[in-house]
Motif scaffolding. Structure first.
Motif, PDB file in Angstrom:
ATOM      1  N   ARG A   1     -23.633 -20.349  -5.975  1.00  0.00           N
ATOM      2  CA  ARG A   1     -23.991 -18.889  -5.835  1.00  0.00           C
ATOM      3  C   ARG A   1     -25.331 -18.864  -6.073  1.00  0.00           C
ATOM      4  O   ARG A   1     -26.033 -19.796  -6.981  1.00  0.00           O
ATOM      5  CB  ARG A   1     -23.228 -18.341  -6.637  1.00  0.00           C
ATOM      6  CG  ARG A   1     -21.482 -18.162  -6.043  1.00  0.00           C
ATOM      7  CD  ARG A   1     -20.653 -17.755  -7.222  1.00  0.00           C
ATOM      8  NE  ARG A   1     -21.033 -17.227  -8.343  1.00  0.00           N
ATOM      9  CZ  ARG A   1     -20.168 -16.830  -9.284  1.00  0.00           C
ATOM     10  NH1 ARG A   1     -18.876 -16.637  -8.998  1.00  0.00           N
ATOM     11  NH2 ARG A   1     -20.482 -16.696 -10.546  1.00  0.00           N
TER      12      ARG A   1
ATOM     13  N   ARG B   1     -28.911 -11.578  -0.734  1.00  0.00           N
ATOM     14  CA  ARG B   1     -28.364 -12.326  -1.781  1.00  0.00           C
ATOM     15  C   ARG B   1     -29.196 -12.774  -3.034  1.00  0.00           C
ATOM     16  O   ARG B   1     -28.771 -13.092  -4.071  1.00  0.00           O
ATOM     17  CB  ARG B   1     -27.432 -13.408  -1.510  1.00  0.00           C
ATOM     18  CG  ARG B   1     -26.469 -12.660  -0.483  1.00  0.00           C
ATOM     19  CD  ARG B   1     -25.424 -13.924   0.009  1.00  0.00           C
ATOM     20  NE  ARG B   1     -24.684 -14.521  -1.151  1.00  0.00           N
ATOM     21  CZ  ARG B   1     -24.102 -15.953  -1.262  1.00  0.00           C
ATOM     22  NH1 ARG B   1     -24.400 -16.834  -0.247  1.00  0.00           N
ATOM     23  NH2 ARG B   1     -23.463 -16.222  -2.238  1.00  0.00           N
TER      24      ARG B   1
ATOM     25  N   PHE C   1     -29.699 -18.751   0.418  1.00  0.00           N
ATOM     26  CA  PHE C   1     -28.925 -17.488   0.365  1.00  0.00           C
ATOM     27  C   PHE C   1     -29.454 -16.346   1.033  1.00  0.00           C
ATOM     28  O   PHE C   1     -28.616 -15.347   1.229  1.00  0.00           O
ATOM     29  CB  PHE C   1     -28.684 -16.979  -1.260  1.00  0.00           C
ATOM     30  CG  PHE C   1     -28.203 -18.342  -1.818  1.00  0.00           C
ATOM     31  CD1 PHE C   1     -26.912 -18.737  -1.681  1.00  0.00           C
ATOM     32  CD2 PHE C   1     -28.974 -19.008  -3.223  1.00  0.00           C
ATOM     33  CE1 PHE C   1     -26.383 -19.898  -2.527  1.00  0.00           C
ATOM     34  CE2 PHE C   1     -28.501 -19.990  -3.770  1.00  0.00           C
ATOM     35  CZ  PHE C   1     -27.302 -20.449  -3.611  1.00  0.00           C
TER      36      PHE C   1
END
Length: 198
Positions: A104, A38, A34
């Motif tokens: 995520r 992030r 990421f």
């Protein structure tokens, strides 16, 4: 407070936070998948978790954990389960932008939760609270000192591990390479539970 004991504390904290373990593996995996920006919520959660854990250890929670063997076993079991779940999450990832790459990054709360269930973190902070109790007058000041030292050092060292993951991630070109990296990082994270029980 004199300088040599403070230097000893900083050396202890630096080695403790830079050494490989569950948090550093998670930061590396997050950086690879990421990027640093992030991953900052995860890094902040882990750093805050370690800082609050150090403060709690200095305030006397360490004594409670040492006096209650059943609580220690419960902490180890829940910590092991959570780290294994995180290892599975990391290990099953594919390429960040490929099929199955819609994952995520872990959040601030994930990092905080992971640290509070991490027996390695408790061992580090309890050791620091016992070894450096003479650096401050009373548990509150010791808690502030240890919390600041562990929090800042963890944020810096995890950022380094995350950047190492970012550099590694930029060198990968194929989905197979990503799967191998994530499987390896997931396996390392799973293996980090072994010292908990040994």
């Amino acid at each position: 407070m004199t300088v040599p004991p403070l230097l000893a504390l900083m050396g202890f904290v630096l080695v403790a936070t830079l050494s490989p373990g569950g948090a550093t593996t998670l930061a590396t995996a997050s950086g690879a998948n990421f990027g640093l920006r992030r991953s900052l919520p995860l890094i902040a959660g882990i750093a805050m978790g370690l800082a609050s854990m150090a403060a709690a250890a200095a305030a006397g929670l360490a004594g409670l954990l040492l006096a209650a063997p059943a609580l220690q076993v419960a902490l180890k079991a829940s910590g092991t389960a959570y780290l294994l779940w995180l290892a599975w999450q990391v290990g099953r990832r594919s390429a960040p932008r490929g099929p199955g790459g819609g994952a995520r990054p872990q959040s601030f709360v994930d990092g905080l939760w992971m640290l509070w269930h991490n027996p390695k973190g408790w061992a580090m902070t309890m050791g620091a609270a016992a070894s450096f109790a003479g650096l401050a007058e009373g548990p509150a000041r010791l808690g502030l000192l240890l919390g600041a030292a562990f929090g800042v050092s963890a944020a810096l060292s995890l950022s380094l591990w995350c950047c190492a993951g970012l550099v590694l991630g930029r060198s990968l070109r194929t989905t197979a390479q990503w799967r191998i990296l994530n499987a390896a990082l997931g396996s390392l994270l799973a293996l980090s539970v072994l010292p908990i029980w040994l």
